[in-house]
Motif scaffolding. Structure first.
Motif, PDB file in Angstrom:
ATOM      1  N   ASP A  60       0.835  -1.207   0.000  1.00  9.35           N
ATOM      2  CA  ASP A  60       0.000   0.000   0.000  1.00  9.35           C
ATOM      3  C   ASP A  60       0.869   1.255   0.000  1.00  9.35           C
ATOM      4  O   ASP A  60       0.595   2.219  -0.718  1.00  9.35           O
ATOM      5  N   ALA A  61       1.929   1.246   0.816  1.00 14.05           N
ATOM      6  CA  ALA A  61       2.829   2.400   0.897  1.00 14.05           C
ATOM      7  C   ALA A  61       3.556   2.615  -0.431  1.00 14.05           C
ATOM      8  O   ALA A  61       3.695   3.749  -0.900  1.00 14.05           O
ATOM      9  N   ARG A  62       3.993   1.523  -1.045  1.00 10.83           N
ATOM     10  CA  ARG A  62       4.686   1.630  -2.339  1.00 10.83           C
ATOM     11  C   ARG A  62       3.721   2.184  -3.394  1.00 10.83           C
ATOM     12  O   ARG A  62       4.092   3.036  -4.203  1.00 10.83           O
ATOM     13  N   GLN A  63       2.466   1.726  -3.356  1.00 11.77           N
ATOM     14  CA  GLN A  63       1.472   2.208  -4.308  1.00 11.77           C
ATOM     15  C   GLN A  63       1.204   3.701  -4.098  1.00 11.77           C
ATOM     16  O   GLN A  63       1.110   4.462  -5.062  1.00 11.77           O
ATOM     17  N   ALA A  64       1.102   4.128  -2.854  1.00 10.14           N
ATOM     18  CA  ALA A  64       0.879   5.541  -2.552  1.00 10.14           C
ATOM     19  C   ALA A  64       2.047   6.390  -3.057  1.00 10.14           C
ATOM     20  O   ALA A  64       1.841   7.470  -3.625  1.00 10.14           O
ATOM     21  N   LYS A  65       3.261   5.883  -2.860  1.00  9.43           N
ATOM     22  CA  LYS A  65       4.449   6.596  -3.339  1.00  9.43           C
ATOM     23  C   LYS A  65       4.395   6.766  -4.855  1.00  9.43           C
ATOM     24  O   LYS A  65       4.687   7.847  -5.387  1.00  9.43           O
ATOM     25  N   GLU A  66       3.993   5.725  -5.559  1.00 11.89           N
ATOM     26  CA  GLU A  66       3.910   5.788  -7.020  1.00 11.89           C
ATOM     27  C   GLU A  66       2.831   6.769  -7.472  1.00 11.89           C
ATOM     28  O   GLU A  66       3.015   7.482  -8.450  1.00 11.89           O
ATOM     29  N   LYS A  67       1.724   6.810  -6.752  1.00 13.37           N
ATOM     30  CA  LYS A  67       0.662   7.760  -7.098  1.00 13.37           C
ATOM     31  C   LYS A  67       1.150   9.195  -6.936  1.00 13.37           C
ATOM     32  O   LYS A  67       0.849  10.058  -7.752  1.00 13.37           O
ATOM     33  N   ILE A  68       1.908   9.444  -5.874  1.00 11.27           N
ATOM     34  CA  ILE A  68       2.462  10.783  -5.646  1.00 11.27           C
ATOM     35  C   ILE A  68       3.437  11.146  -6.768  1.00 11.27           C
ATOM     36  O   ILE A  68       3.415  12.253  -7.291  1.00 11.27           O
ATOM     37  N   LYS A  69       4.285  10.185  -7.146  1.00  8.88           N
ATOM     38  CA  LYS A  69       5.226  10.429  -8.246  1.00  8.88           C
ATOM     39  C   LYS A  69       4.481  10.749  -9.534  1.00  8.88           C
ATOM     40  O   LYS A  69       4.896  11.626 -10.294  1.00  8.88           O
ATOM     41  N   ASP A  70       3.368  10.051  -9.780  1.00  5.99           N
ATOM     42  CA  ASP A  70       2.582  10.298 -10.986  1.00  5.99           C
ATOM     43  C   ASP A  70       1.997  11.704 -10.997  1.00  5.99           C
ATOM     44  O   ASP A  70       1.932  12.348 -12.053  1.00  5.99           O
ATOM     45  N   VAL A  71       1.585  12.190  -9.838  1.00 11.93           N
ATOM     46  CA  VAL A  71       1.010  13.539  -9.752  1.00 11.93           C
ATOM     47  C   VAL A  71       2.050  14.576 -10.173  1.00 11.93           C
ATOM     48  O   VAL A  71       1.743  15.517 -10.908  1.00 11.93           O
ATOM     49  N   PHE A  72       3.279  14.394  -9.762  1.00 13.21           N
ATOM     50  CA  PHE A  72       4.314  15.376 -10.080  1.00 13.21           C
ATOM     51  C   PHE A  72       4.898  15.214 -11.465  1.00 13.21           C
ATOM     52  O   PHE A  72       5.581  16.103 -11.960  1.00 13.21           O
ATOM     53  N   LYS A  73       4.611  14.111 -12.137  1.00 15.49           N
ATOM     54  CA  LYS A  73       5.068  13.921 -13.519  1.00 15.49           C
ATOM     55  C   LYS A  73       4.263  14.773 -14.480  1.00 15.49           C
ATOM     56  O   LYS A  73       4.740  15.166 -15.510  1.00 15.49           O
ATOM     57  N   HIS A  74       2.998  15.020 -14.125  1.00 10.66           N
ATOM     58  CA  HIS A  74       2.098  15.701 -15.062  1.00 10.66           C
ATOM     59  C   HIS A  74       1.962  17.141 -14.766  1.00 10.66           C
ATOM     60  O   HIS A  74       2.126  17.823 -13.986  1.00 10.66           O
TER      61      HIS A  74
END
Length: 70
Positions: free
Chosen positions: A56-70
């Motif tokens: 869950d923590a790894r998934q949350a981290k990836e979602k945050i990274k995706d937000v800053f990519k766009h």
């Protein structure tokens, strides 16, 4: 690229993709938790919950990274 390993609870996919790895951790954790509950092994059940939390923590981290990519 993915590598297939055979572990205690069956086949484990080791992937370089973080999103895939988070799903694998969550699924593996759910299997451990269910197996632990089924056989009455509290330690295995706790390990499963911990592994799910890690996924869950790894998934949350990836979602945050995706937000800053766009």
């Amino acid at each position: 690229m993915s590598t297939v390993c055979h572990g205690f609870l069956g086949v484990i996919v080791v992937s370089g993709d973080e999103k895939t790895q988070s799903k694998v951790e969550q699924a593996k954790g759910k299997v451990k938790e269910t197996a632990g509950r089924t056989v009455g092994n509290e330690r295995l059940e706790a390990e499963g919950r911990a592994e799910q939390a890690k996924g869950d923590a790894r998934q949350a981290k990836e979602k945050i990274k995706d937000v800053f990519k766009h």
